[in-house]
Design an enzyme around this catalytic site. Structure first.
Site, PDB file in Angstrom:
ATOM      1  N   GLU A 134     -23.962  17.260  33.827  1.00 39.00           N
ATOM      2  CA  GLU A 134     -24.672  18.386  33.672  1.00 39.00           C
ATOM      3  C   GLU A 134     -23.174  19.670  33.377  1.00 39.00           C
ATOM      4  O   GLU A 134     -22.332  19.512  34.162  1.00 39.00           O
ATOM      5  CB  GLU A 134     -25.178  19.103  34.868  1.00 39.00           C
ATOM      6  CG  GLU A 134     -25.730  20.735  34.579  1.00 39.00           C
ATOM      7  CD  GLU A 134     -26.700  21.147  35.823  1.00 39.00           C
ATOM      8  OE1 GLU A 134     -26.400  22.383  36.149  1.00 39.00           O
ATOM      9  OE2 GLU A 134     -26.983  20.376  36.620  1.00 39.00           O
ATOM     10  N   GLU A 139     -23.119  30.746  34.281  1.00 42.92           N
ATOM     11  CA  GLU A 139     -23.980  31.083  35.222  1.00 42.92           C
ATOM     12  C   GLU A 139     -23.663  32.293  36.026  1.00 42.92           C
ATOM     13  O   GLU A 139     -22.535  32.601  36.294  1.00 42.92           O
ATOM     14  CB  GLU A 139     -24.183  29.671  36.449  1.00 42.92           C
ATOM     15  CG  GLU A 139     -24.782  28.343  36.069  1.00 42.92           C
ATOM     16  CD  GLU A 139     -24.959  27.540  37.198  1.00 42.92           C
ATOM     17  OE1 GLU A 139     -26.031  27.522  37.562  1.00 42.92           O
ATOM     18  OE2 GLU A 139     -23.828  27.066  37.611  1.00 42.92           O
TER      19      GLU A 139
END
Length: 589
Positions: A134, A139
């Site tokens: 990932e 974010e």
């Protein structure tokens, strides 16, 4: 029109090879209002918490995701105390390996929000997470406003990972910023507005630390609450549902998603099948600082955009390649050409394949076969001389359109030819082949009985009876002469006047006239004008010459102009509304 950002790193190539600098290979600029492009974007759906105790329910409705004025909007909304949102992904539609992936985005604000721009390995369906790898490119959690994070999740470090970096972006919710990843075979570099702030480059790269040598897909979403996004001061019932109660909706706006590569080539976009005379566009993603040199077939014309990443082309009769050479600051790059096929869609009642008075869009030629010789000489008709010593391997002449012809409009196929009365052919067969070289041998148009009087005659057949398949994509026609294992060797000649396709049946070697429709023509003989009546019951009509060659088509017309006809013998063929066919003859002075 969106302004393309010139990326500084694309100008800093130090190698002369175009393989060593970035160029824009793919992008979604979100120019079309409405739903995201379904060929690129799919959706995760549901309210399962997605392993992070998130509280939102993901949907694929326009309430939660839509394109407006060149911007993709992902919007989380609260209704009745519950949140809905959207999570878009390219999984199964578009994957990426190495290169630069960048988003130009404006983030939501508010405690409890958790937007992300990230990637997952396409092997997640088989290897699972975190073995698939990932990559969190961006974010942000609203409870820590302005702190943008990048993170890596691998089997060696996942969940509350230690492989992460952060940067401060104070105006994250009021201004667009470029969040980017540069991914190579050995490391991951993370940027905001081209400012490098984190690098992941493990000294040992194996399945535990580096599951990043395979394609990954892009994800964009807004989560609400959850293990990281939840604000503890708003949590209730021991759940990760800490969201500012004053919030009712939040949105992330994405201006574009772009993928640059040092190894992949941009793809030329455009239609691979067009009609003669059609104007259409071809393009590649625009790369900053690049020049563009397009090439197209000789009878096509670039009407707009030469030396740019998008051209408008008016096409001629010839199929061919659209090719492009890009000039980059570190060298030139030849793209893979786009083959374009011209599709002819004749709409006339009679479409002539070969006729001395017509403009040919292709040509007849011999198909070489051992032991057989076919010589073609073109004058007012085509003389076909043949010497066949090996009839079992199908001695053939072939007509190639140079593109694709849609002949599905027509009901009849016709061959007009003259045979030598002393030495006529024994068999002539016509087949049609589609663009893939396929044909249907269960239906054929075969002539085995000829009228050998040194005059031209037309032999016709109903298309549905000889070729029980669609003629919408015909590539070529093939005429076989005196073929078959039981056919003896032969030599001779015949003259081909015309191969045509027609809506109604033309004059044939067999009578097609019912005589049930009574009509008259005058005067007879005629010089300039010919009158046909009664005309109101006519569905279609033709005038043909003594050789059976169509000269004039008409429909519900009482007076016909024959002033340009050569003196001689002619026939008028009428089809009435009940499909009765009748014929009258006349003489032209």
């Amino acid at each position: 029109m969106k302004q393309f950002i010139i990326v500084i790193f694309a100008l800093l190539c130090i190698n002369v090879s175009a393989q060593n600098c970035y160029r824009l290979v793919w992008s979604d600029e979100f120019e079309q209002n409405g739903a995201p492009d379904a060929t690129v974007w799919g959706f995760d759906l549901g309210n399962s918490g997605f392993g992070n105790n998130e509280v939102q329910n993901y949907t694929n409705t326009r309430d939660n995701s839509r394109i407006e004025n060149g911007i993709l909007i992902i919007e989380a909304k609260k209704s009745g105390g519950s949140w809905t949102s959207a999570r878009l992904k390219t999984q199964g539609k578009k994957g990426f390996t190495f290169g630069r992936i960048e988003f130009r985005a404006k983030l939501p604000a508010g405690s409890g929000t958790w937007p992300a721009l990230w990637m997952l390995g396409e092997s997640i369906g088989t290897a699972g997470w975190p073995a698939c790898g990932e990559i969190d490119i961006m974010e942000h959690v609203g409870k820590n406003p302005g702190v943008v994070q990048a993170a890596m999740h691998t089997p060696s470090s996942y969940g509350n990972t230690q492989n992460k970096g952060a940067i401060s972006v104070n105006d994250f919710s009021s201004a667009f910023h470029i969040y980017a990843l540069e991914w190579s075979e050995t490391k991951m570099d993370f940027y905001v507005d081209n400012n490098l702030y984190y690098t992941y480059a493990p000294s040992v790269r194996n399945d535990q630390t580096w599951p990043f040598n395979k394609p990954a897909f892009i994800i964009m979403n807004i989560a609400m609450g959850g293990n990281w996004g939840s604000d503890t001061k708003y949590e209730t019932g021991g759940l990760k549902n800490g969201i500012d109660p004053a919030l009712t909706s939040v949105r992330m706006e994405v201006d574009y998603v772009r993928y640059y590569s040092k190894t992949d080539k941009p793809k030329i976009n455009g239609s691979a099948q067009i009609q003669e005379g059609q104007t259409t566009s071809f393009s590649v993603p625009a790369t900053g600082g690049a020049s563009y040199n397009w090439s197209i077939p000789v009878d096509a014309t670039i009407t707009n955009g030469q030396n740019s990443n998008k051209i408008d082309v008016t096409w001629g009769k010839t199929s061919g390649n659209v090719a492009l050479t890009m000039g980059l600051t570190c060298g030139s790059l030849e793209l893979d050409p786009l083959p374009v096929v011209v599709k002819y869609m004749p709409a006339t009642s009679v479409f002539k394949i070969y006729d001395a008075s017509a403009v040919n869009i292709g040509k007849w030629q011999e198909v070489p076969s051992a032991g057989n010789t076919i010589a073609l000489t073109t004058t007012s008709e085509m003389e076909v001389k043949y010497n066949i010593t090996n009839p079992s391997i199908y001695p053939t002449i072939k007509y190639t359109f140079g593109g694709i012809a849609d002949l599905s409009y027509y009901n009849y196929v016709n061959i007009t030819l003259k045979t030598n009365s002393t030495n006529p052919p024994s068999i002539i067969r016509l087949d049609v082949f589609d663009k893939n070289g396929n044909y249907n041998s269960s239906g054929i148009f075969k002539i085995t009985s000829f009228t050998n009087d040194n005059q031209f005659h037309t032999y016709s057949a109903n298309i549905a009876s000889v070729w029980p398949f669609s003629l919408s994509e015909v590539s070529d026609l093939r005429l076989y002469i005196n073929f078959g294992a039981a056919v003896p060797a032969s030599q001779g000649e015949f003259w081909l006047k015309d191969v045509s396709f027609s809506k109604e049946q033309l004059l044939s070697n067999k009578s097609i006239f019912s005589g049930k429709y009574n009509f008259r023509i005058y005067p007879n003989p005629a010089s300039d004008l010919l009158h046909v009546f009664p005309a109101e019951d006519i569905s279609e009509g033709y005038i043909i010459n003594a050789s059976g060659q169509p000269m004039l088509y008409f429909n519900k017309t009482e007076t016909l102009d024959i002033s340009k006809f050569a003196p001689g013998f002619y026939s008028v063929i009428i089809t009435d509304k009940s499909k009765n066919v009748s014929k009258l003859n006349f003489v032209k002075h």
